[in-house]
Design an enzyme around this catalytic site. Structure first.
Site, PDB file in Angstrom:
ATOM      1  N   SER A 129       0.821  -1.212   0.000  1.00  0.00           N
ATOM      2  CA  SER A 129       0.000   0.000   0.000  1.00  0.00           C
ATOM      3  C   SER A 129       0.852   1.256   0.000  1.00  0.00           C
ATOM      4  CB  SER A 129      -0.885   0.009   1.242  1.00  0.00           C
ATOM      5  OG  SER A 129      -0.065   0.054   2.387  1.00  0.00           O
ATOM      6  N   GLY A 130       2.160   1.109   0.173  1.00  0.00           N
ATOM      7  CA  GLY A 130       3.003   2.303   0.249  1.00  0.00           C
ATOM      8  C   GLY A 130       2.984   2.931   1.636  1.00  0.00           C
ATOM      9  N   LEU A 131       2.538   2.165   2.643  1.00  0.00           N
ATOM     10  CA  LEU A 131       2.582   2.678   4.019  1.00  0.00           C
ATOM     11  C   LEU A 131       3.719   2.012   4.795  1.00  0.00           C
ATOM     12  CD1 LEU A 131      -1.267   2.762   4.802  1.00  0.00           C
ATOM     13  CD2 LEU A 131       0.178   4.625   3.967  1.00  0.00           C
ATOM     14  N   SER A 132       4.664   1.480   4.042  1.00  0.00           N
ATOM     15  CA  SER A 132       5.928   0.994   4.596  1.00  0.00           C
ATOM     16  C   SER A 132       5.833  -0.253   5.455  1.00  0.00           C
ATOM     17  CB  SER A 132       6.623   2.091   5.406  1.00  0.00           C
ATOM     18  OG  SER A 132       7.069   3.080   4.557  1.00  0.00           O
ATOM     19  N   GLU A 166      17.853  -2.895   3.495  1.00  0.00           N
ATOM     20  CA  GLU A 166      16.966  -2.852   2.325  1.00  0.00           C
ATOM     21  C   GLU A 166      17.778  -2.560   1.050  1.00  0.00           C
ATOM     22  OE1 GLU A 166      13.102  -1.598   2.942  1.00  0.00           O
ATOM     23  OE2 GLU A 166      12.627  -1.435   0.828  1.00  0.00           O
ATOM     24  N   ASP A 178      11.459   6.210   5.312  1.00  0.00           N
ATOM     25  CA  ASP A 178      10.509   5.277   5.921  1.00  0.00           C
ATOM     26  C   ASP A 178      11.023   4.731   7.247  1.00  0.00           C
ATOM     27  OD1 ASP A 178       9.365   5.744   3.502  1.00  0.00           O
ATOM     28  OD2 ASP A 178       9.728   3.754   2.680  1.00  0.00           O
TER      29      ASP A 178
HETATM   30  C1  GLA Z   1       9.650   4.953  -0.804  1.00  0.00           C
HETATM   31  C2  GLA Z   1      11.085   4.930  -0.288  1.00  0.00           C
HETATM   32  C3  GLA Z   1      11.430   6.222   0.454  1.00  0.00           C
HETATM   33  C4  GLA Z   1      11.066   7.463  -0.366  1.00  0.00           C
HETATM   34  C5  GLA Z   1       9.654   7.342  -0.939  1.00  0.00           C
HETATM   35  C6  GLA Z   1       9.322   8.454  -1.898  1.00  0.00           C
HETATM   36  O1  GLA Z   1       8.746   4.953   0.267  1.00  0.00           O
HETATM   37  O2  GLA Z   1      11.287   3.823   0.562  1.00  0.00           O
HETATM   38  O3  GLA Z   1      12.793   6.227   0.822  1.00  0.00           O
HETATM   39  O4  GLA Z   1      12.007   7.670  -1.386  1.00  0.00           O
HETATM   40  O5  GLA Z   1       9.437   6.115  -1.609  1.00  0.00           O
HETATM   41  O6  GLA Z   1       9.293   9.678  -1.249  1.00  0.00           O
END
Ligand code: GLA
Length: 394
Positions: A129-132, A166, A178
């Site tokens: 989802s892009g929420l890490s 990572e 993140d």
């Molecule tokens: C991902 C990467 C981050 C950052 C964002 C974009 O979440 O893990 O380090 O670069 O994209 O802002």
């Protein structure tokens, strides 16, 4: 942090791995970035915050050198095994490459585990989802190792170790945002971080009368990671051209005026647009935090909207799904600002919505999305939470 989730992890741990010995419970959050996107590998500023959703984990040391993992999210995978003598990336091992990568990164720093461990996790961050969710797993693993093996590292070190793993173990060239947002999270505060120096400042988020609403597009990121690495390379190429004349280490050092005066040094409109985004987004982030400090939430929202336009037109990382969500959000009453968040290419948007309009926002944006994209989006009204913690400590 939800105690019931933590109890479920503990109970499942005991069922799968047995109830004896010193079993410890932990939590690490996910994160959402409010503004400052694709600036962290360009020496710019970011403004993320930790969430109250995240990764729950339980761990216990073993007497041998085995590593055993179980994820309640991927029950069908059953128990996955490795060992502390086998820190080699193996695609077939799937998600456990993240915790193993962190163990490897600790070893690279001279922190050796003297025995293996059993680890159980449950993630409440939607996958992809892009929420890490991956940075959350990295930080919870680091926190477990620090606590269980007594490794002397700070939370900031946990962020750096997570990013190192990572980049070098899992092969994604991410920046520091993140892992930093997660390891250094503080309830009700966002983190204004200068990624060139790692100087940071907490900024209270007092959204009186408004909420942070995340919309998950449910478009999984497929090619995302390779395109992410492409964008990084494009920025590096543009920087190298500018460095022929300018004495700068990163695009984050430039003001808008300096960029405009020197952009002709960059051949090709693609590279120029990538660099323009990096420069303007960094300046926008600085301005947004100033606006927030002055309680000018309207300006903060406008800068969020401009951020999305720049990510869409100059950086080209939004894609149809995120554009549909954001453009529908902009049309709704009570919306202060809306933009994509995270790497892009799918994932989520973040919006600031006045309390009275949250329900209609979710309904109307949800309907518009379903009508145009053909499947549903999911909405989360989120709170800003703390960084990693031991859950069962007295
Ligand atoms: C991902 C990467 C981050 C950052 C964002 C974009 O979440 O893990 O380090 O670069 O994209 O802002």
């Amino acid at each position: 942090m939800d105690k019931n989730k933590s109890d479920l992890v503990r109970k499942t741990f005991e069922e799968v791995f047995g109830a004896e010995g010193d079993i410890r419970s932990y939590f690490a959050p996910g994160r959402v970035n409010l503004i400052g996107e694709h600036t962290d590998y360009n020496g710019g500023h970011v403004f993320p915050c930790a969430l109250t959703i995240g990764t729950y984990g339980c761990a216990r040391k073993r007497k041998d050198r085995k590593l055993r993992f179980y994820s309640i999210n991927f029950k069908h995978l059953k128990v996955l095994e490795s060992s502390i003598d086998d820190f080699v990336y193996n695609k077939k091992l799937g998600w456990i490459n993240y915790p193993i990568g962190v163990m490897w990164a600790f070893k690279e720093r001279g922190f050796e585990m003297d025995c293996g461990m059993d680890i159980m996790v449950l993630g409440t961050i939607p996958n992809g989802s892009g929420l890490s969710s991956s940075a959350s797993i990295e930080v919870i693993t680091g926190y477990m190792l620090k606590d269980m093996y007594g490794f002397d590292v700070s939370n900031q070190d946990l962020a750096l170790i997570g990013q190192f793993s990572e980049n070098n173990y899992n092969g994604v060239n991410c920046g520091i945002m993140d892992q930093f947002a997660i390891a250094m999270g503080k309830a009700d505060n966002a983190i204004f971080l200068d990624t060139a120096t790692l100087d940071y400042e907490y900024a209270p988020i007092k959204l009186e009368g408004a909420k942070i609403v995340i919309a998950c597009s449910n478009k999984k990121r497929g090619l995302g990671d390779s395109k992410y690495n492409d964008r990084r390379r494009e920025c590096e190429t543009a920087l190298a051209q500018l460095q022929k004349k300018l004495d700068i280490k990163s695009l984050g050092e430039l003001t808008e005026e300096e960029f405009e005066a020197n952009q002709d040094l960059i051949p090709g409109s693609v590279f120029r647009r990538r660099a323009r985004h990096a420069v303007y987004e960094n300046q926008r982030t600085v301005k947004a935090v100033e606006a927030l400090k002055a309680n000018d939430i309207e300006t903060f929202g406008k800068l969020m909207n401009e951020s999305h336009i720049s990510l869409r037109d100059d950086y080209e990382v939004t894609g149809r799904e995120l554009d549909v969500l954001v453009e529908a959000a902009w049309k709704q009453e009570g919306v202060i600002g809306s933009r994509m968040t995270g790497a892009g290419f799918g994932g989520c948007t973040v919006s600031i919505v006045k309390d009275d309009y949250v329900e209609s926002f979710i309904e109307k944006v949800g309907n518009a999305y379903k009508a145009r994209i053909g499947y549903r989006a999911d909405f989360y009204v989120v709170d800003i939470g703390d960084g990693p913690m031991r859950v069962d400590e007295a």
